[in-house]
Design a protein around this motif. Structure first.
Motif, PDB file in Angstrom:
ATOM      1  N   LEU A  17      -2.714  -4.679   9.046  1.00  0.00           N
ATOM      2  CA  LEU A  17      -1.266  -4.598   8.820  1.00  0.00           C
ATOM      3  C   LEU A  17      -0.562  -5.828   9.398  1.00  0.00           C
ATOM      4  N   LEU A  18      -0.963  -6.256  10.567  1.00  0.00           N
ATOM      5  CA  LEU A  18      -0.356  -7.455  11.160  1.00  0.00           C
ATOM      6  C   LEU A  18      -0.625  -8.679  10.279  1.00  0.00           C
ATOM      7  N   LYS A  19      -1.809  -8.758   9.719  1.00  0.00           N
ATOM      8  CA  LYS A  19      -2.129  -9.871   8.817  1.00  0.00           C
ATOM      9  C   LYS A  19      -1.273  -9.800   7.552  1.00  0.00           C
ATOM     10  N   ALA A  20      -1.110  -8.590   7.010  1.00  0.00           N
ATOM     11  CA  ALA A  20      -0.272  -8.417   5.819  1.00  0.00           C
ATOM     12  C   ALA A  20       1.174  -8.817   6.107  1.00  0.00           C
ATOM     13  N   ILE A  21       1.675  -8.476   7.281  1.00  0.00           N
ATOM     14  CA  ILE A  21       3.045  -8.856   7.659  1.00  0.00           C
ATOM     15  C   ILE A  21       3.157 -10.369   7.773  1.00  0.00           C
ATOM     16  N   ALA A  22       2.143 -11.003   8.344  1.00  0.00           N
ATOM     17  CA  ALA A  22       2.159 -12.464   8.481  1.00  0.00           C
ATOM     18  C   ALA A  22       2.145 -13.153   7.123  1.00  0.00           C
ATOM     19  N   TYR A  24       2.922 -11.654   4.027  1.00  0.00           N
ATOM     20  CA  TYR A  24       3.967 -11.166   3.116  1.00  0.00           C
ATOM     21  C   TYR A  24       5.111 -10.542   3.910  1.00  0.00           C
ATOM     22  N   PRO A  25       5.802 -11.323   4.709  1.00  0.00           N
ATOM     23  CA  PRO A  25       6.837 -10.745   5.575  1.00  0.00           C
ATOM     24  C   PRO A  25       8.010 -10.129   4.822  1.00  0.00           C
ATOM     25  N   GLU A  26       8.169 -10.487   3.560  1.00  0.00           N
ATOM     26  CA  GLU A  26       9.303  -9.971   2.798  1.00  0.00           C
ATOM     27  C   GLU A  26       9.110  -8.524   2.359  1.00  0.00           C
ATOM     28  N   HIS A  31       5.611  -3.269   7.427  1.00  0.00           N
ATOM     29  CA  HIS A  31       6.355  -3.000   8.660  1.00  0.00           C
ATOM     30  C   HIS A  31       6.469  -1.489   8.886  1.00  0.00           C
ATOM     31  N   LEU A  32       6.805  -0.769   7.821  1.00  0.00           N
ATOM     32  CA  LEU A  32       6.975   0.676   7.927  1.00  0.00           C
ATOM     33  C   LEU A  32       5.653   1.364   8.264  1.00  0.00           C
ATOM     34  N   ASP A  33       4.582   0.946   7.619  1.00  0.00           N
ATOM     35  CA  ASP A  33       3.270   1.539   7.901  1.00  0.00           C
ATOM     36  C   ASP A  33       2.839   1.279   9.341  1.00  0.00           C
ATOM     37  N   LEU A  34       3.078   0.060   9.811  1.00  0.00           N
ATOM     38  CA  LEU A  34       2.701  -0.264  11.184  1.00  0.00           C
ATOM     39  C   LEU A  34       3.562   0.525  12.169  1.00  0.00           C
TER      40      LEU A  34
END
Length: 100
Positions: A17-22, A24-26, A31-34
């Motif tokens: 999830l942190l990698k996905a946020i990094a 695709y931050p938009e 963010h919600l899943d994390l």
């Protein structure tokens, strides 16, 4: 990958999830899943921060400054569906309650 690891390798879920946020931050979904992950693991304050961030990204996409009649393509829909931008109002309100 994060969703897959959430079931098969829960110890890797946070990292994906942190990698996905990094990458695709938009997209609010990550963010919600994390945020939900942290709350479910008793890290409530950190979870609330990620949920607030995800909700902020939803709001940013639907401000009055943006035209309400934008062109929707299949690819845009898939991106937004994966990213979690579109959600029912009830779901949004549930996340709002979690963030307080």
């Amino acid at each position: 990958m994060a969703n897959l690891h959430g079931y098969e390798r829960p110890d890797q879920y946070e990292a994906y999830l942190l990698k996905a946020i990094a990458e695709y931050p938009e997209f609010p979904r990550y963010h919600l899943d994390l945020g939900r992950y942290y709350i479910s693991n008793e890290n409530t304050e950190k979870g609330k921060l990620y949920i607030r961030e995800g909700l902020l990204r939803v709001k940013e996409c639907f401000t009055e400054r943006q035209p309400s009649d934008f062109e929707m393509s299949l690819y845009t829909f898939i991106d937004e569906e994966i990213g979690g931008l579109y959600m029912f109002e009830e779901t949004y309100k549930e996340y709002e309650k979690m963030s307080h």
